[in-house]
Design a protein around this motif. Sequence first.
Motif, PDB file in Angstrom:
ATOM      1  N   LEU A 254      19.596   2.419   7.746  1.00  0.00           N
ATOM      2  CA  LEU A 254      20.214   1.538   6.752  1.00  0.00           C
ATOM      3  C   LEU A 254      21.495   2.171   6.225  1.00  0.00           C
ATOM      4  O   LEU A 254      21.528   3.347   5.851  1.00  0.00           O
ATOM      5  N   PHE A 255      22.572   1.369   6.199  1.00  0.00           N
ATOM      6  CA  PHE A 255      23.863   1.830   5.685  1.00  0.00           C
ATOM      7  C   PHE A 255      24.379   0.832   4.647  1.00  0.00           C
ATOM      8  O   PHE A 255      23.903  -0.313   4.569  1.00  0.00           O
ATOM      9  N   TYR A 256      25.367   1.269   3.860  1.00  0.00           N
ATOM     10  CA  TYR A 256      26.028   0.398   2.883  1.00  0.00           C
ATOM     11  C   TYR A 256      27.526   0.386   3.164  1.00  0.00           C
ATOM     12  O   TYR A 256      28.105   1.418   3.525  1.00  0.00           O
ATOM     13  N   THR A 257      28.151  -0.771   2.998  1.00  0.00           N
ATOM     14  CA  THR A 257      29.569  -0.899   3.320  1.00  0.00           C
ATOM     15  C   THR A 257      30.261  -1.881   2.387  1.00  0.00           C
ATOM     16  O   THR A 257      29.642  -2.812   1.853  1.00  0.00           O
ATOM     17  N   LEU A 258      31.567  -1.648   2.193  1.00  0.00           N
ATOM     18  CA  LEU A 258      32.423  -2.556   1.425  1.00  0.00           C
ATOM     19  C   LEU A 258      33.392  -3.321   2.318  1.00  0.00           C
ATOM     20  O   LEU A 258      34.020  -4.277   1.865  1.00  0.00           O
ATOM     21  N   ASP A 259      33.532  -2.875   3.582  1.00  0.00           N
ATOM     22  CA  ASP A 259      34.562  -3.428   4.464  1.00  0.00           C
ATOM     23  C   ASP A 259      33.977  -3.917   5.794  1.00  0.00           C
ATOM     24  O   ASP A 259      34.509  -3.622   6.867  1.00  0.00           O
ATOM     25  N   ASP A 260      32.865  -4.641   5.718  1.00  0.00           N
ATOM     26  CA  ASP A 260      32.231  -5.259   6.897  1.00  0.00           C
ATOM     27  C   ASP A 260      31.823  -4.233   7.957  1.00  0.00           C
ATOM     28  O   ASP A 260      31.889  -4.502   9.165  1.00  0.00           O
ATOM     29  N   GLY A 261      31.434  -3.043   7.513  1.00  0.00           N
ATOM     30  CA  GLY A 261      30.887  -2.062   8.435  1.00  0.00           C
ATOM     31  C   GLY A 261      31.878  -1.082   9.011  1.00  0.00           C
ATOM     32  O   GLY A 261      31.480  -0.189   9.772  1.00  0.00           O
TER      33      GLY A 261
ATOM     34  N   PHE B 196      28.036   4.125   4.678  1.00  0.00           N
ATOM     35  CA  PHE B 196      27.507   5.193   3.837  1.00  0.00           C
ATOM     36  C   PHE B 196      25.986   5.102   3.812  1.00  0.00           C
ATOM     37  O   PHE B 196      25.415   4.009   3.801  1.00  0.00           O
ATOM     38  N   THR B 197      25.350   6.273   3.764  1.00  0.00           N
ATOM     39  CA  THR B 197      23.883   6.301   3.802  1.00  0.00           C
ATOM     40  C   THR B 197      23.259   5.873   2.482  1.00  0.00           C
ATOM     41  O   THR B 197      22.109   5.447   2.448  1.00  0.00           O
TER      42      THR B 197
ATOM     43  N   GLN C 237      26.995   8.246  -2.032  1.00  0.00           N
ATOM     44  CA  GLN C 237      28.023   8.628  -1.056  1.00  0.00           C
ATOM     45  C   GLN C 237      29.179   7.643  -1.085  1.00  0.00           C
ATOM     46  O   GLN C 237      30.352   8.036  -0.997  1.00  0.00           O
ATOM     47  N   LEU C 238      28.873   6.362  -1.238  1.00  0.00           N
ATOM     48  CA  LEU C 238      29.920   5.335  -1.292  1.00  0.00           C
ATOM     49  C   LEU C 238      30.832   5.549  -2.503  1.00  0.00           C
ATOM     50  O   LEU C 238      32.066   5.523  -2.379  1.00  0.00           O
ATOM     51  N   VAL C 239      30.229   5.772  -3.681  1.00  0.00           N
ATOM     52  CA  VAL C 239      31.021   5.962  -4.899  1.00  0.00           C
ATOM     53  C   VAL C 239      31.865   7.229  -4.797  1.00  0.00           C
ATOM     54  O   VAL C 239      33.055   7.233  -5.155  1.00  0.00           O
TER      55      VAL C 239
END
Length: 475
Positions: free
Chosen positions: A434-441, A445-446, A450-452
Amino acid sequence: NRRKKKDDNTLEIPSIPNPFPELCCSPFASVLSASLLPKATSRKKQVIKVYSEDDTSRGLEVPSDITARDVCQLLILKNHYIDDHSWTLFEQLTHTGLGRAIEDHELVMEIQSNWVMEEENKLYFRKNYAKYEFFKNPLSFFPDHMISFPSETNAAVNHSGILQMFLSSSTYPEIHGYLHAKEQGKKSWKKLYFLLRRSGLYFSTKGTSKEPRHLQFFCEFSNSDMYMSLTGKKISGAPTNYGFCFKPNKSGGTRDLKQLCADDEQSRTCWMTAIRLLKYGMQLYQNYVQPYQGRSGCSPLNITPMRSISENSLVAMDFSGHRSRIIENPTEALSVAVEEGLAWRRRGCLRLNSHGSPIAMSNMGMSIHRSQSWFHHKISREEAQRLILQHGLVDGVFLVRDSQSNPKTFVLSLSHGLKIKHFQIVPLEDDGKLFYTLDDGHTRFTDLIQLVEFYQLNKGVLPCKLKHYCARIAL
């Protein structure tokens, strides 16, 4: 006979001189002279109650002449907070839905003396990053279409020139533009062309005419305080959500309020900032530079927050070789710190549980962000905007929250250009991870931490870097 002998013995006892004659009671003098009392007793102490964002409160016994800055310093010390010069005491008038950031030099007891006993007014302790932001970046607070300078001034006014004109006693820029004004004794609002001059606030009775015969006086500011509307259209029935008003210090109620409403946040911020500068002048500038006056070699108009003693004692070290070394290059130190953080996360992707079997980091990543101060669980879009507005509309003020429209996603709410923007954080699953994204992948970020951290260092797809997070502090 025995009585006589007893009296004789009593009379024979020599009289002992009183070593403290000034303390003797006398029909002509008070028991304690005021001049004999310590000077400290002349400062009466009173108890004030200060609230935090989570509505917890703390009682403080303070002298009657304490200022708002002193109260903030006291709470910073008691709660062991970092003093970054953005802490503010905020006055909230619950009954009328109004609030304002109290200036650092204002006397707290004087403010409370103007409160009506029946109203449940409160003092809040919170951060306000926009309190003195106009000293650092005045051009963004005063758009060209709302400000005009005296004819003798050159057309091009630089960064410090605007501030010098606002603080000057001889010249003052004119702020002008349309505002909605509530008519006295009525529920209706009227759109008028207003002008702010050194003598006060005026509106034109004939379009945008600035001729003296067409200007009518609206109010002056020496005996009143300026408040921002916290409830938008709910109580006052204003045409927009960008309301502010002037309340006399000795007010008889809502009938004495002079209410105005702007068309957008930029316009309201411009008017309120200019009025603050007009009312307090150099006192505001002294409040701004006071925390930095002990620092040499820094310009008051270009000041960065002071590092704490603990931060100054830290140095970047490299332990990769046989011998450790100090990293003196700031760019290298930053890249090493980022790489070390990424390596820690890679090592943590496969951890052992109590039975000795590896567990996936994805389950932990789904909830690890809940302990972070910038994460706000299940708050609405309106509540997020209110929190950011309270912390000040400075570029980079942000928070992360759960999405109300899609329960599996999150939202990054960010302040930029005096506007609040919302960006959806989408979870992606790739090869069982599972990952998190702001720009469609494109950037993955795990977890949200990590994203912030990435967007605090890199702007990426955002309009600016993440700088200040909104937190609900507890006292």
